[in-house]
Write a protein that holds these residues in place. Structure first.
Motif, PDB file in Angstrom:
ATOM      1  N   VAL A  66     -12.387  64.436 -84.107  1.00 22.74           N
ATOM      2  CA  VAL A  66     -11.548  65.365 -85.027  1.00 22.74           C
ATOM      3  C   VAL A  66     -11.515  66.671 -84.635  1.00 22.74           C
ATOM      4  N   GLU A  67     -12.942  67.202 -84.571  1.00 24.60           N
ATOM      5  CA  GLU A  67     -13.015  68.623 -83.959  1.00 24.60           C
ATOM      6  C   GLU A  67     -12.449  68.828 -82.791  1.00 24.60           C
ATOM      7  N   VAL A  68     -12.340  68.125 -81.708  1.00 24.29           N
ATOM      8  CA  VAL A  68     -11.918  68.178 -80.472  1.00 24.29           C
ATOM      9  C   VAL A  68     -10.249  68.532 -80.783  1.00 24.29           C
ATOM     10  N   TYR A  69      -9.731  67.549 -81.552  1.00 23.59           N
ATOM     11  CA  TYR A  69      -8.250  67.798 -81.979  1.00 23.59           C
ATOM     12  C   TYR A  69      -8.081  69.449 -82.564  1.00 23.59           C
ATOM     13  N   ARG A  70      -9.054  69.541 -83.482  1.00 23.53           N
ATOM     14  CA  ARG A  70      -9.073  70.910 -84.129  1.00 23.53           C
ATOM     15  C   ARG A  70      -9.251  72.012 -83.122  1.00 23.53           C
ATOM     16  N   LEU A  71      -9.877  71.971 -82.247  1.00 20.30           N
ATOM     17  CA  LEU A  71     -10.135  72.836 -81.114  1.00 20.30           C
ATOM     18  C   LEU A  71      -8.704  73.234 -80.300  1.00 20.30           C
ATOM     19  N   GLY A  72      -8.023  72.129 -79.907  1.00 23.19           N
ATOM     20  CA  GLY A  72      -6.608  72.157 -79.447  1.00 23.19           C
ATOM     21  C   GLY A  72      -5.693  72.765 -80.422  1.00 23.19           C
ATOM     22  N   ALA A  73      -5.698  72.440 -81.714  1.00 27.37           N
ATOM     23  CA  ALA A  73      -4.718  73.245 -82.601  1.00 27.37           C
ATOM     24  C   ALA A  73      -5.125  74.739 -82.571  1.00 27.37           C
ATOM     25  N   PHE A  74      -6.418  74.925 -82.546  1.00 28.47           N
ATOM     26  CA  PHE A  74      -6.868  76.294 -82.557  1.00 28.47           C
ATOM     27  C   PHE A  74      -6.200  77.263 -81.198  1.00 28.47           C
ATOM     28  N   TYR A  75      -6.350  76.554 -80.282  1.00 25.54           N
ATOM     29  CA  TYR A  75      -5.856  76.784 -78.970  1.00 25.54           C
ATOM     30  C   TYR A  75      -4.408  77.136 -79.039  1.00 25.54           C
ATOM     31  N   PHE A  76      -3.865  76.079 -79.723  1.00 22.93           N
ATOM     32  CA  PHE A  76      -2.394  76.192 -79.752  1.00 22.93           C
ATOM     33  C   PHE A  76      -2.084  77.630 -80.457  1.00 22.93           C
ATOM     34  N   ARG A  77      -2.577  77.867 -81.638  1.00 27.58           N
ATOM     35  CA  ARG A  77      -2.401  78.848 -82.545  1.00 27.58           C
ATOM     36  C   ARG A  77      -2.780  80.037 -81.794  1.00 27.58           C
ATOM     37  N   MET A  78      -3.906  80.101 -81.213  1.00 26.66           N
ATOM     38  CA  MET A  78      -4.265  81.290 -80.597  1.00 26.66           C
ATOM     39  C   MET A  78      -3.027  82.040 -79.327  1.00 26.66           C
ATOM     40  N   MET A  79      -2.546  80.882 -78.579  1.00 29.66           N
ATOM     41  CA  MET A  79      -1.697  81.404 -77.615  1.00 29.66           C
ATOM     42  C   MET A  79      -0.380  81.575 -78.212  1.00 29.66           C
ATOM     43  N   THR A  80       0.044  80.900 -79.235  1.00 29.64           N
ATOM     44  CA  THR A  80       1.391  81.045 -79.508  1.00 29.64           C
ATOM     45  C   THR A  80       1.823  81.893 -80.937  1.00 29.64           C
ATOM     46  N   GLU A  81       0.665  81.978 -81.582  1.00 32.15           N
ATOM     47  CA  GLU A  81       0.579  82.648 -83.016  1.00 32.15           C
ATOM     48  C   GLU A  81       1.340  81.682 -83.857  1.00 32.15           C
ATOM     49  N   LYS A 133      -3.271  70.301 -74.750  1.00 36.09           N
ATOM     50  CA  LYS A 133      -2.778  69.101 -74.712  1.00 36.09           C
ATOM     51  C   LYS A 133      -3.741  67.784 -74.696  1.00 36.09           C
ATOM     52  N   LEU A 134      -4.801  68.097 -73.781  1.00 33.71           N
ATOM     53  CA  LEU A 134      -5.821  67.006 -73.806  1.00 33.71           C
ATOM     54  C   LEU A 134      -6.623  66.771 -75.130  1.00 33.71           C
ATOM     55  N   ALA A 135      -6.850  68.076 -75.635  1.00 37.74           N
ATOM     56  CA  ALA A 135      -7.701  68.260 -76.851  1.00 37.74           C
ATOM     57  C   ALA A 135      -6.805  67.558 -77.972  1.00 37.74           C
ATOM     58  N   SER A 145     -13.999  64.222 -74.883  1.00 30.83           N
ATOM     59  CA  SER A 145     -15.089  64.949 -75.452  1.00 30.83           C
ATOM     60  C   SER A 145     -15.044  66.376 -75.332  1.00 30.83           C
ATOM     61  N   ALA A 146     -15.624  67.130 -76.124  1.00 32.67           N
ATOM     62  CA  ALA A 146     -15.877  68.444 -76.165  1.00 32.67           C
ATOM     63  C   ALA A 146     -16.577  68.935 -74.957  1.00 32.67           C
ATOM     64  N   ARG A 147     -17.478  68.231 -74.395  1.00 30.47           N
ATOM     65  CA  ARG A 147     -18.114  68.545 -73.128  1.00 30.47           C
ATOM     66  C   ARG A 147     -17.115  68.361 -72.084  1.00 30.47           C
ATOM     67  N   SER A 148     -16.260  67.492 -71.942  1.00 33.82           N
ATOM     68  CA  SER A 148     -14.949  67.173 -71.103  1.00 33.82           C
ATOM     69  C   SER A 148     -14.188  68.363 -71.084  1.00 33.82           C
ATOM     70  N   ILE A 149     -13.875  68.868 -72.360  1.00 28.48           N
ATOM     71  CA  ILE A 149     -12.888  70.006 -72.594  1.00 28.48           C
ATOM     72  C   ILE A 149     -13.631  71.347 -71.781  1.00 28.48           C
ATOM     73  N   ALA A 150     -14.843  71.248 -72.184  1.00 28.06           N
ATOM     74  CA  ALA A 150     -15.674  72.694 -71.557  1.00 28.06           C
ATOM     75  C   ALA A 150     -15.668  72.711 -70.008  1.00 28.06           C
ATOM     76  N   LYS A 151     -15.877  71.323 -69.524  1.00 33.61           N
ATOM     77  CA  LYS A 151     -15.896  71.195 -68.250  1.00 33.61           C
ATOM     78  C   LYS A 151     -14.434  71.484 -67.319  1.00 33.61           C
TER      79      LYS A 151
END
Length: 193
Positions: A66-81, A133-135, A145-151
């Motif tokens: 759930v938190e990984v998905y939210r990280l993706g949503a955060f990145y989306f918002r950060m990049m596109t406003e 998109k992965l997140a 996983s969050a670790r995989s996203i970080a890598k």
């Protein structure tokens, strides 16, 4: 949601982190429950994961994905406003949250980025879009996983650094060549006089 550790920004959670209990006899973590339904407020729709909203209001176990998905949503918002799904062709200023919720729960729909971002040749933008998109993978079992996203981000940043260093060296070489031309021109002018 952020910590500053030794000059680096660290994400720590997106308001749903819970300590996961360990089930000894099954040798795995058990999920957690989140009581807020996916409705009514922007914060209860846009950053929420599909598994939360498909089973909204039911007491089902959720995972750290759930938190990984939210990280993706955060990145989306950060990049596109903008929030995920605000670049859908059907989206207007009058689009209701219930419509966005249907898009979020549609396993075939991935949030669209603006076309100029999707077509960007910038390796940093391409890497962030890929990670986002992965997140935001619909199926939490397939979501990394969050670790995989970080890598993945670390590897992408190494590529970006390499490209930037190469470009800096090329610019330095061009500047040196230009200086040499100017010196030669000045020397020739001095010889003529």
């Amino acid at each position: 949601n952020f910590l500053l550790v030794e000059g680096k920004i660290k994400y720590h959670d997106f308001n749903q982190a819970r300590f996961l209990g360990w089930v000894k006899n099954k040798k795995k973590y058990c999920g957690f429950y989140w009581p807020e339904p996916c409705k009514d407020l922007v914060v209860n729709v846009y950053p929420r994961s599909p598994e939360e909203c498909v089973h909204s209001g039911k007491k089902i176990p959720l995972s750290e994905k759930v938190e990984v998905y939210r990280l993706g949503a955060f990145y989306f918002r950060m990049m596109t406003e903008k929030h995920p799904y605000e670049f859908e062709p059907e989206h207007t200023e009058d689009t209701k949250l219930s419509t966005v919720l249907k898009w979020l729960m549609d396993r075939k729909r991935i949030p669209r980025f603006p076309q100029e971002m999707e077509e960007s040749r910038d390796p940093a933008i391409r890497a962030l879009i890929r990670v986002t998109k992965l997140a935001m993978t619909y199926d939490w079992n397939k979501r990394p996983s969050a670790r995989s996203i970080a890598k993945t981000l670390d590897a992408a940043m190494n590529v970006v650094r390499s490209i930037m260093e190469k470009e800096a060296k090329e610019e330095e070489k061009e500047a040196t060549t230009e200086e040499e031309k100017e010196v030669t021109t000045e020397e020739e002018k001095m010889k003529e006089t």
